[in-house]
Write a protein that holds these residues in place. Sequence first.
Motif, short mmCIF file in Angstrom:
data_model
loop_
_atom_site.label_atom_id
_atom_site.label_comp_id
_atom_site.label_asym_id
_atom_site.label_seq_id
_atom_site.Cartn_x
_atom_site.Cartn_y
_atom_site.Cartn_z
N SER A 1 42.85 51.46 37.07
CA SER A 1 44.07 50.87 37.60
C SER A 1 44.14 51.12 39.10
CB SER A 1 45.29 51.48 36.91
OG SER A 1 45.43 52.84 37.26
N LEU A 2 44.96 50.34 39.79
CA LEU A 2 45.11 50.55 41.24
C LEU A 2 45.65 51.94 41.54
CD1 LEU A 2 46.51 47.12 42.49
CD2 LEU A 2 44.16 47.98 42.64
N GLN A 3 46.56 52.42 40.70
CA GLN A 3 47.09 53.76 40.90
C GLN A 3 45.98 54.81 40.75
OE1 GLN A 3 50.13 54.95 38.13
NE2 GLN A 3 50.83 56.64 39.40
N HIS A 4 45.09 54.56 39.78
CA HIS A 4 43.98 55.48 39.55
C HIS A 4 43.00 55.43 40.72
CE1 HIS A 4 41.66 57.34 35.92
NE2 HIS A 4 41.61 58.11 36.99
N TRP A 5 42.71 54.25 41.22
CA TRP A 5 41.83 54.12 42.38
C TRP A 5 42.41 54.87 43.58
CZ3 TRP A 5 37.00 53.01 42.78
CH2 TRP A 5 36.38 52.13 41.90
#
Length: 466
Positions: free
Chosen positions: A75-79
């Motif tokens: 996810s973008l948050q994870h990235w």
Amino acid sequence: MPPSAPTPTGRKFLGRLSLPERQYVADALRAETVGGVLLLVAAVAALVWANTAGAGYEAVQDFHIGPAALGLDLSLQHWAADGLLAIFFFVAGIELKRELVAGELRDPKAAALPVIAAVCGMAAPAGVYALTNVIGGGSMDGWAVPTATDIAFALAVLAVIGTSLPSALRAFLLTLAVVDDLFAILIIAVFFTSDLNFAALGGAVAGLALFWLLLRKGVRGWYVYIPLALLIWGLMYNSGVHATIAGVAMGLMLRCSRREGEEHSPGEHIEHLVRPLSAGLAVPLFALLSAGVNLSGKAIGDVFTQPVTLGVVLGLVVGKALGIFGGTWLAARFTRAELNQDLAWADVFAVASLAGIGFTVSLLIGELAFDGDATLTAEVKAAVLIGSLIAALLATVLLKLRVRKYRALLEEEERDDDEDGIPDIYEEDDPAYHLRMAAIHERKAAEHRERARLAGASSDDADSPA
């Protein structure tokens, strides 16, 4: 500010920095301040976005992108947490290496005081959190959340309130943050490592060994190091060790000592290139994708009634201030280091309160500590934001009480009457400086006499008959 008088032990706490160290601290903190302002803007934007269009914000956070075959469909948050913050920790690794070989930490005796202060400044918040949750029956999983200091956010607060700290206090804050980052890295590596994939971990270690070898052989070229760094990061992520550790390891491998004829070491040069990317893009984007939490009246009330979130707030506000101040005072007493006569222990307490701004790393540790519990993760993030805000307000009040003293000290530090680019305070023992100043005073006296003569001549002409 007069030169520091020698003490019986020859050691002065918060004394004058050397000129090169003062310049380095000024440059580093200037960059951190700009990044901190961007961080503040990103955090406010995230809060507004999350509280006005929550569904849209969550959809962006959860949007997945990346090659699934490589285990990187994130996810973008994870990235942001694992990818972008690797850049942040890469810079932190360089800072730590420089402090160890050329900065405040190179001398074990001089390093003892800020290291002890930083350790106490992490142990006390963890203790406050633990005590709060033992009494309240909460979860102990978040003990590490209030242990971190966000130097960029702290300096942004200084920029906003317009307080000009003397360079010694700024250097103390920077050194605290560097040591704080080191222990945060260790906490993440030791306590938040999942099941290990030894094949991927072995590949990451081999990649780091190759990275080190290329540096020692003097190989240059971004086209060599950037692909290798990405490979190391991907392997580290898949190993189960938090991927930001890869950034730290590579930063620590860079040479940060200057050789003869070098204006900057390779580490300092790379830090100068990468820091804007870290402070201007990586950390603000992380804040934008992580700081958006519900701040309704009920959510704020829950922060002060639940043991987990109350422990985070008290850890940042109370634990940080008392831990750093108490550790500093005890270390100074037992090492017989005398406080700079131009400063007071109230100044140390104000800086200790400012260190209670946790934000970036605290948000990251909160996500790791309560992974899988979205509700509690959001509540802990709200606690980090509120605790950091309270710490910022407390530090603002304490610093404002001494702002006139700080301005006077800073003006004295920066005074350059002979206009040679070197502050006069560093030239007081130079006979050539006194000769230059005598010539400057004589020139000004001559100019004053000439103006008086011309003014007198003009007056005589006005009084004479036409």
